[in-house]
Design a protein around this motif. Structure first.
Motif, PDB file in Angstrom:
ATOM      1  N   UNK A  99       0.830  -1.215   0.000  1.00  0.00           N
ATOM      2  CA  UNK A  99       0.000   0.000   0.000  1.00  0.00           C
ATOM      3  C   UNK A  99       0.860   1.259   0.000  1.00  0.00           C
ATOM      4  N   UNK A 100       1.929   1.271   0.794  1.00  0.00           N
ATOM      5  CA  UNK A 100       2.823   2.423   0.813  1.00  0.00           C
ATOM      6  C   UNK A 100       3.625   2.494  -0.477  1.00  0.00           C
ATOM      7  N   UNK A 101       4.085   1.351  -0.961  1.00  0.00           N
ATOM      8  CA  UNK A 101       4.872   1.320  -2.192  1.00  0.00           C
ATOM      9  C   UNK A 101       4.099   1.909  -3.365  1.00  0.00           C
ATOM     10  N   UNK A 102       2.795   1.701  -3.399  1.00  0.00           N
ATOM     11  CA  UNK A 102       1.968   2.203  -4.490  1.00  0.00           C
ATOM     12  C   UNK A 102       1.540   3.652  -4.281  1.00  0.00           C
ATOM     13  N   UNK A 103       1.788   4.193  -3.104  1.00  0.00           N
ATOM     14  CA  UNK A 103       1.288   5.525  -2.773  1.00  0.00           C
ATOM     15  C   UNK A 103       2.173   6.629  -3.340  1.00  0.00           C
ATOM     16  N   UNK A 104       3.336   6.869  -2.722  1.00  0.00           N
ATOM     17  CA  UNK A 104       4.140   8.038  -3.096  1.00  0.00           C
ATOM     18  C   UNK A 104       5.630   7.744  -3.133  1.00  0.00           C
ATOM     19  N   UNK A 105       6.012   6.470  -3.219  1.00  0.00           N
ATOM     20  CA  UNK A 105       7.425   6.095  -3.186  1.00  0.00           C
ATOM     21  C   UNK A 105       8.054   6.276  -4.564  1.00  0.00           C
ATOM     22  N   UNK A 106       9.298   6.761  -4.559  1.00  0.00           N
ATOM     23  CA  UNK A 106      10.017   7.064  -5.795  1.00  0.00           C
ATOM     24  C   UNK A 106      11.305   6.258  -5.858  1.00  0.00           C
ATOM     25  N   UNK A 107      11.624   5.727  -7.036  1.00  0.00           N
ATOM     26  CA  UNK A 107      12.960   5.206  -7.306  1.00  0.00           C
ATOM     27  C   UNK A 107      13.709   6.357  -7.969  1.00  0.00           C
ATOM     28  N   UNK A 108      14.556   7.025  -7.180  1.00  0.00           N
ATOM     29  CA  UNK A 108      15.165   8.291  -7.610  1.00  0.00           C
ATOM     30  C   UNK A 108      16.548   8.072  -8.202  1.00  0.00           C
ATOM     31  N   UNK A 109      16.838   8.836  -9.271  1.00  0.00           N
ATOM     32  CA  UNK A 109      18.175   8.835  -9.865  1.00  0.00           C
ATOM     33  C   UNK A 109      18.758  10.245  -9.952  1.00  0.00           C
ATOM     34  N   UNK A 110      17.990  11.258  -9.496  1.00  0.00           N
ATOM     35  CA  UNK A 110      18.497  12.631  -9.440  1.00  0.00           C
ATOM     36  C   UNK A 110      18.194  13.246  -8.078  1.00  0.00           C
ATOM     37  N   UNK A 111      19.065  14.159  -7.678  1.00  0.00           N
ATOM     38  CA  UNK A 111      18.915  14.877  -6.412  1.00  0.00           C
ATOM     39  C   UNK A 111      19.246  16.344  -6.665  1.00  0.00           C
ATOM     40  N   UNK A 112      18.310  17.207  -6.386  1.00  0.00           N
ATOM     41  CA  UNK A 112      18.494  18.655  -6.596  1.00  0.00           C
ATOM     42  C   UNK A 112      18.922  18.988  -8.021  1.00  0.00           C
TER      43      UNK A 112
END
Length: 367
Positions: A189-202
């Motif tokens: 449920x949390x994984x489908x909510x707002x979680x991101x696999x990020x490759x950039x920061x700022x």
């Protein structure tokens, strides 16, 4: 943009182990003006954030490492999505990941033990773990791919329960016991909510100390959920477990059941952009700082006399709220306090010192 067919073709690729190169505990420079060192970890000094804007510069962003920062080869890196909870296992390269529709979020990453030292210094309670003050936190704009999108591309089954992200840093050994790679399950449920696999920061490529080539960003949850140097995601139709959810990152103590209570979301905190025990000149001052909470901050108040509270003026909002308040500083010793939305005077005790959310008493000397 990679096509759905292209993504599914990627499922036929094998996982190529990323080549980790020996590295010091932390790669980026750690000037004493910006950081307090705690073994393999670096805590941001709050005075270093004054006038830096809402986003924490990468150069000043705290580092929490269980072992050391790995140097991974982006060309051979793969993100593997597998397990009984998906019907189409995937193995994605960084190029595949970048070709997918992207999104971004401004979010705070904060260690669960941030503020731990105040259980000891303010509440006189014994706790274990890194003695963070309030600098194990940072706010950034993260860009990447929604974890929900990746799970759907992998054929998420309705029976899926947990997602277990696993990092590619070295296996963690403590007390002679090898606990394996850092990993901690998330409920679907949390994984489908707002979680991101990020490759950039700022707006730039994810730095090595902060998870290059890709990491999870789990808004509102304790930092251990935002696994760095992501290598795989196991999606399971049954509950998953790891030492970072059974042995660590649980609340133990007299007020909790014997098995403890799992730590998930963070609590509200506030901090002044001042050094601990700072010396400031007498006269009119403008106190500045930041407050943050998983639910956002509606009201921030400051006390300079220990009795009365004045509402601070917001300067900017986002992952956290920057604020300011005027102060007519008189010579002598003072204790400053700040609270967001009624932070309590005392934080519930737990033996590992997680989730300290009480008002911090910040000493300053006016000359």
């Amino acid at each position: 943009m990679i096509s759905r067919r292209g993504v599914l073709l990627a499922a036929g690729l094998t996982l190529i182990p990323s080549r980790a190169v020996a590295a010091p505990s932390i790669v980026k420079p750690l000037p004493a003006t910006d950081f307090i060192m705690h073994g393999t970890n670096a805590e941001t000094r709050w005075e270093a954030l004054r006038d830096t804007g809402s986003l924490t510069p990468v150069s000043k962003f705290f580092v929490r490492n269980h072992t050391s920062t790995p140097l991974l080869d982006a060309s051979s890196w793969r993100l593997r999505i597998h397990g009984s909870g998906v019907s189409r296992p995937l193995s994605l390269s960084l190029r595949d990941l970048r070709a997918l529709p992207s999104c971004s979020v401004e979010a705070v990453i904060e260690c669960a033990g941030n503020g731990r030292s105040f259980f000891i210094s303010q509440q006189g309670q014994s706790v274990s773990g890194t003695p963070w003050q309030l600098g194990a936190v940072g706010n950034a704009r993260w860009r990447g791919v929604s974890l929900g999108l990746l799970l759907r591309l992998a054929g998420l089954r309705s029976s899926a329960v947990d997602v277990l992200p696993v990092g590619l840093d070295a296996e963690y050994v403590t007390g002679g016991v090898n606990l394996g790679r850092v990993r901690r399950p998330l409920p679907v449920a949390k994984a489908l909510d707002d979680v991101l696999v990020a490759y950039e920061m700022n707006g730039a490529e994810l730095p090595v100390d902060h998870g290059f080539p890709a990491r999870l960003v789990v808004p509102g949850w304790v930092g251990i959920a935002s696994i760095k140097w992501l290598g795989s995601l196991e999606v399971s139709a049954s509950a998953l477990h790891s030492p970072w959810g059974t042995q660590y990152y649980r609340l133990f103590g007299p007020a909790y059941p014997a098995e403890g209570t799992l730590v998930t979301t963070q609590v509200a905190k506030s901090a002044f952009e001042l050094g601990w025990g700072a010396t400031v000149p007498a006269g009119r001052q403008v106190l500045t700082g930041r407050s943050w909470s998983p639910d956002g901050e509606r009201r921030v108040e400051v006390s300079t006399d220990g009795r009365t509270w004045r509402r601070a003026t917001p300067v900017s909002r986002g992952g956290w709220t920057r604020w300011q308040v005027p102060w007519q500083a008189t010579p002598g010793s003072h204790v400053l306090r700040v609270r967001a939305d009624g932070q309590p005077d005392e934080s519930p005790y737990n033996t590992q010192g997680y989730l300290f959310g009480a008002v911090v008493k910040h000493p300053v000397t006016v000359v």
